[in-house]
Design an enzyme around this catalytic site. Sequence first.
Site, PDB file in Angstrom:
ATOM      1  N   SER A  35       0.832  -1.209   0.000  1.00 17.66           N
ATOM      2  CA  SER A  35       0.000   0.000   0.000  1.00 17.66           C
ATOM      3  C   SER A  35       0.871   1.265   0.000  1.00 17.66           C
ATOM      4  O   SER A  35       0.350   2.367  -0.087  1.00 17.66           O
ATOM      5  CB  SER A  35      -0.861   0.005   1.263  1.00 17.66           C
ATOM      6  OG  SER A  35      -0.010  -0.098   2.390  1.00 17.66           O
ATOM      7  N   LEU A  38       6.698   3.592  -1.908  1.00 15.96           N
ATOM      8  CA  LEU A  38       7.720   2.939  -2.739  1.00 15.96           C
ATOM      9  C   LEU A  38       7.059   1.937  -3.687  1.00 15.96           C
ATOM     10  O   LEU A  38       7.418   1.822  -4.862  1.00 15.96           O
ATOM     11  CB  LEU A  38       8.741   2.234  -1.850  1.00 15.96           C
ATOM     12  CG  LEU A  38       9.883   1.582  -2.622  1.00 15.96           C
ATOM     13  CD1 LEU A  38      10.849   2.645  -3.142  1.00 15.96           C
ATOM     14  CD2 LEU A  38      10.640   0.585  -1.765  1.00 15.96           C
ATOM     15  N   LYS A  40       4.024   1.911  -4.949  1.00 11.55           N
ATOM     16  CA  LYS A  40       3.299   2.497  -6.087  1.00 11.55           C
ATOM     17  C   LYS A  40       4.242   3.238  -7.043  1.00 11.55           C
ATOM     18  O   LYS A  40       4.050   3.212  -8.247  1.00 11.55           O
ATOM     19  CB  LYS A  40       2.163   3.400  -5.608  1.00 11.55           C
ATOM     20  CG  LYS A  40       2.562   4.743  -5.082  1.00 11.55           C
ATOM     21  CD  LYS A  40       1.355   5.634  -4.793  1.00 11.55           C
ATOM     22  CE  LYS A  40       1.856   6.935  -4.200  1.00 11.55           C
ATOM     23  NZ  LYS A  40       0.916   7.659  -3.430  1.00 11.55           N
ATOM     24  N   ARG A  67      -1.279  -4.048   5.489  1.00 12.72           N
ATOM     25  CA  ARG A  67      -2.348  -4.054   6.495  1.00 12.72           C
ATOM     26  C   ARG A  67      -3.648  -3.446   5.965  1.00 12.72           C
ATOM     27  O   ARG A  67      -4.718  -3.742   6.464  1.00 12.72           O
ATOM     28  CB  ARG A  67      -1.892  -3.268   7.733  1.00 12.72           C
ATOM     29  CG  ARG A  67      -0.768  -3.968   8.468  1.00 12.72           C
ATOM     30  CD  ARG A  67      -0.233  -3.136   9.598  1.00 12.72           C
ATOM     31  NE  ARG A  67       0.167  -1.809   9.127  1.00 12.72           N
ATOM     32  CZ  ARG A  67       0.716  -0.871   9.892  1.00 12.72           C
ATOM     33  NH1 ARG A  67       0.917  -1.104  11.164  1.00 12.72           N
ATOM     34  NH2 ARG A  67       1.053   0.290   9.390  1.00 12.72           N
ATOM     35  N   TYR A 198      21.248   3.101  -6.240  1.00 11.92           N
ATOM     36  CA  TYR A 198      22.280   3.779  -7.020  1.00 11.92           C
ATOM     37  C   TYR A 198      23.202   2.768  -7.710  1.00 11.92           C
ATOM     38  O   TYR A 198      23.785   3.058  -8.744  1.00 11.92           O
ATOM     39  CB  TYR A 198      23.055   4.781  -6.154  1.00 11.92           C
ATOM     40  CG  TYR A 198      22.404   6.151  -6.280  1.00 11.92           C
ATOM     41  CD1 TYR A 198      21.068   6.323  -5.930  1.00 11.92           C
ATOM     42  CD2 TYR A 198      23.095   7.235  -6.817  1.00 11.92           C
ATOM     43  CE1 TYR A 198      20.434   7.542  -6.108  1.00 11.92           C
ATOM     44  CE2 TYR A 198      22.460   8.462  -6.995  1.00 11.92           C
ATOM     45  CZ  TYR A 198      21.126   8.603  -6.635  1.00 11.92           C
ATOM     46  OH  TYR A 198      20.504   9.808  -6.836  1.00 11.92           O
ATOM     47  N   GLU A 235      19.458  17.760  -5.025  1.00  8.72           N
ATOM     48  CA  GLU A 235      18.059  17.743  -5.460  1.00  8.72           C
ATOM     49  C   GLU A 235      17.522  19.156  -5.405  1.00  8.72           C
ATOM     50  O   GLU A 235      17.863  19.912  -4.488  1.00  8.72           O
ATOM     51  CB  GLU A 235      17.222  16.817  -4.560  1.00  8.72           C
ATOM     52  CG  GLU A 235      17.302  15.378  -5.022  1.00  8.72           C
ATOM     53  CD  GLU A 235      16.494  14.391  -4.188  1.00  8.72           C
ATOM     54  OE1 GLU A 235      16.301  13.267  -4.651  1.00  8.72           O
ATOM     55  OE2 GLU A 235      16.071  14.747  -3.078  1.00  8.72           O
ATOM     56  N   HIS A 259      24.273   5.570  -0.854  1.00  7.87           N
ATOM     57  CA  HIS A 259      24.497   5.791  -2.287  1.00  7.87           C
ATOM     58  C   HIS A 259      25.894   6.378  -2.585  1.00  7.87           C
ATOM     59  O   HIS A 259      26.627   5.879  -3.428  1.00  7.87           O
ATOM     60  CB  HIS A 259      23.462   6.751  -2.869  1.00  7.87           C
ATOM     61  CG  HIS A 259      22.035   6.362  -2.595  1.00  7.87           C
ATOM     62  ND1 HIS A 259      21.631   5.066  -2.492  1.00  7.87           N
ATOM     63  CD2 HIS A 259      20.914   7.112  -2.423  1.00  7.87           C
ATOM     64  CE1 HIS A 259      20.321   5.028  -2.262  1.00  7.87           C
ATOM     65  NE2 HIS A 259      19.868   6.262  -2.211  1.00  7.87           N
ATOM     66  N   LYS A 353      19.333  18.633  -0.229  1.00  9.60           N
ATOM     67  CA  LYS A 353      17.979  18.833  -0.746  1.00  9.60           C
ATOM     68  C   LYS A 353      17.769  20.335  -0.900  1.00  9.60           C
ATOM     69  O   LYS A 353      18.465  21.131  -0.269  1.00  9.60           O
ATOM     70  CB  LYS A 353      16.946  18.283   0.237  1.00  9.60           C
ATOM     71  CG  LYS A 353      17.120  16.790   0.501  1.00  9.60           C
ATOM     72  CD  LYS A 353      15.810  16.065   0.399  1.00  9.60           C
ATOM     73  CE  LYS A 353      16.016  14.570   0.399  1.00  9.60           C
ATOM     74  NZ  LYS A 353      15.319  13.875  -0.646  1.00  9.60           N
ATOM     75  N   TYR A 395      32.995  13.197 -19.123  1.00 10.07           N
ATOM     76  CA  TYR A 395      33.812  14.177 -19.837  1.00 10.07           C
ATOM     77  C   TYR A 395      35.073  14.489 -19.065  1.00 10.07           C
ATOM     78  O   TYR A 395      35.113  14.396 -17.850  1.00 10.07           O
ATOM     79  CB  TYR A 395      33.032  15.438 -20.217  1.00 10.07           C
ATOM     80  CG  TYR A 395      32.373  16.213 -19.097  1.00 10.07           C
ATOM     81  CD1 TYR A 395      31.087  15.915 -18.674  1.00 10.07           C
ATOM     82  CD2 TYR A 395      33.021  17.291 -18.490  1.00 10.07           C
ATOM     83  CE1 TYR A 395      30.458  16.646 -17.676  1.00 10.07           C
ATOM     84  CE2 TYR A 395      32.398  18.036 -17.496  1.00 10.07           C
ATOM     85  CZ  TYR A 395      31.112  17.707 -17.093  1.00 10.07           C
ATOM     86  OH  TYR A 395      30.499  18.430 -16.103  1.00 10.07           O
TER      87      TYR A 395
END
Length: 530
Positions: A35, A38, A40, A67, A198, A235, A259, A353, A395
């Site tokens: 449910s 992650l 979905k 559940r 990652y 991010e 990661h 973030k 590069y």
Amino acid sequence: MSDASLEQSLKLLREEAGMVCHSASSHVIIVFGASGDLAKKKIYPTLWWLFRDKLLPSNTHFVGYSRSNLTVDNLRSNAMPYLNAKDSEWTQLDEFFKRNSYVQGSYDKPEDFIRLNKFIVDNFSACSNRLFYLATPPSQFISVATNLKAHCTAESDGLWNRLIVEKPFGKDLDSSEVLAKHLSSLFSEDQIYRIDHYLGKEMVQNVVVLRFANRVFSPLWNRDNIANVVVTFKENFGTEGRGGYFDEFGIIRDVMQNHLLQILCLIAMERPISMEANDIRDEKVKVLRCMRPLSLDDVVVGQYVADPENGKPGYLDDPTVPAGSITPTYAVAALYVDNERWQGVPFIVRAGKALNEKKCEVRIQFKDVIADILPSGAVHRNELVLRVQPNEAVYMKLMTKRPGMGFGAEETELDLTYNRRFTDLKLPDAYERLLLDVLVGSQINFVRTDELREAWRVFTPALHALESQRVAPHPYPYGVRNGPPQSDEFMRRLGFTFSGQYFYPHGGSGAGPVKQPSDRAADSKPPKVA
Ligand SMILES: NC(=O)C1=CN([C@@H]2O[C@H](COP(=O)(O)OP(=O)(O)OC[C@H]3O[C@@H](n4cnc5c(N)ncnc54)[C@H](OP(=O)(O)O)[C@@H]3O)[C@@H](O)[C@H]2O)C=CC1
Ligand SMILES: O=C1O[C@H](COP(=O)(O)O)[C@@H](O)[C@H](O)[C@H]1O
């Protein structure tokens, strides 16, 4: 009836009764936490893509378990926005969901697991390989694993049970050890797949090939030539409603301890004896064992605050974040690998973030050349950049004579941009690769228990010190390039040199405008005649 055919019939009868299976007649993938977010966003889309592309064994079934009181239709509509299904794929999508079922149950009651087991045996076969995906909150791992082992595994020879465990694998060395000990009392190491997505990314997988299939890098890959290595994760969004989970862990546990450290290990490790999973993981563990535990002197932490000009909220404005939280949303740390190859070279890992862009890259900055035949300041350091995302690229920034009559040096690049070099490029999602790895039993891209222990050994002292001393993170406005101002200063002190922005004609990572050197026109003039 001959003895042979009697034996054959008995074998079939025993197989049917689930007493012995010589091979699997089907595969069942059971998603715990079906449910959840992650499931979905990642797990169901990945299962669908693998099914659509016919990459799964033909008789594979999917069972969601959690559940909540749900149906397969609910699972489908939850995952729908992430499935990327085309109109022409609708029939196949229906087939995929026909292979799905849902069982409602708790994570701690044995009777629910007995019921789940009966469901699998009744609906598919006792002779099924079972892949259990633990996408539940970490607090449930131990009880799910215990009940699984007791009531839900396929027990016959010739069948396998594999367990995918999502991070976080603990919160520090001690809690991770408790979890690791518990899991290893139930399942063997080759049944446990600790996922670090990652390791499923194209450019992360490319590190081993780039390093060990190119003679040109080998003699340079050491402290004599490399000034520093920067591994960056950025991010351009904040927690945005996910603050509840994030606040308990913070950026160091969320991305750095796993990661970024995994990427660092691949950059720093020695050549493995082979491409076998344990040979590669042995080398990563050796790197980790040479690393000093991170101390507070070697880390700067930050937390984003509102940028009212752009209408962006601060971390503490997120209603899911506890008031007054000092959880870092940005961190930059210097890690050291104390061995012959890397002694003294800082590995600068930084993650944040709510910064200016979404990007992950590795930047290997080479030492300065003796440039006394060229004007001072004209020669910039070489850098090898592996851009993990977005727009995968490798590069090498290097100096060349500025073309034309002049004799100035210009910074330019040897450029391998994937979407220009490889036409019709379709890179699988990291989860697709990793799920297939589990189905074929390859652990190359999964984290072994000793690797995990070493990773926590490195980070736990700094994490505990930050928490016990209640170190306040430095504020930085939402959307800045590199967290709080202290971070650039910290990187400079470690010897990272930013020589100014250079001209890249193709638009870069898509994160910003193309940069133009202000002096380009002036410098292309012919030299003065004496
Ligand atoms: N194949 C391709 O697609 C290629 C693309 N490019 C593009 O060209 C552009 C320039 O590339 P590149 O030179 O590698 O990247 P940048 O010049 O943008 O940055 C180089 C490094 O310096 C840091 N930095 C940037 N500004 C400052 C500052 N003011 N003070 C201190 N440090 C700073 C960056 O940090 P931070 O990460 O925080 O910005 C990064 O670590 C990029 O957009 C890149 O994507 C270049 C070559 C090939
Ligand atoms: O593990 C995590 O990773 C994501 C970033 O993953 P990406 O594949 O989109 O780069 C991050 O947003 C999340 O906080 C973290 O838990």
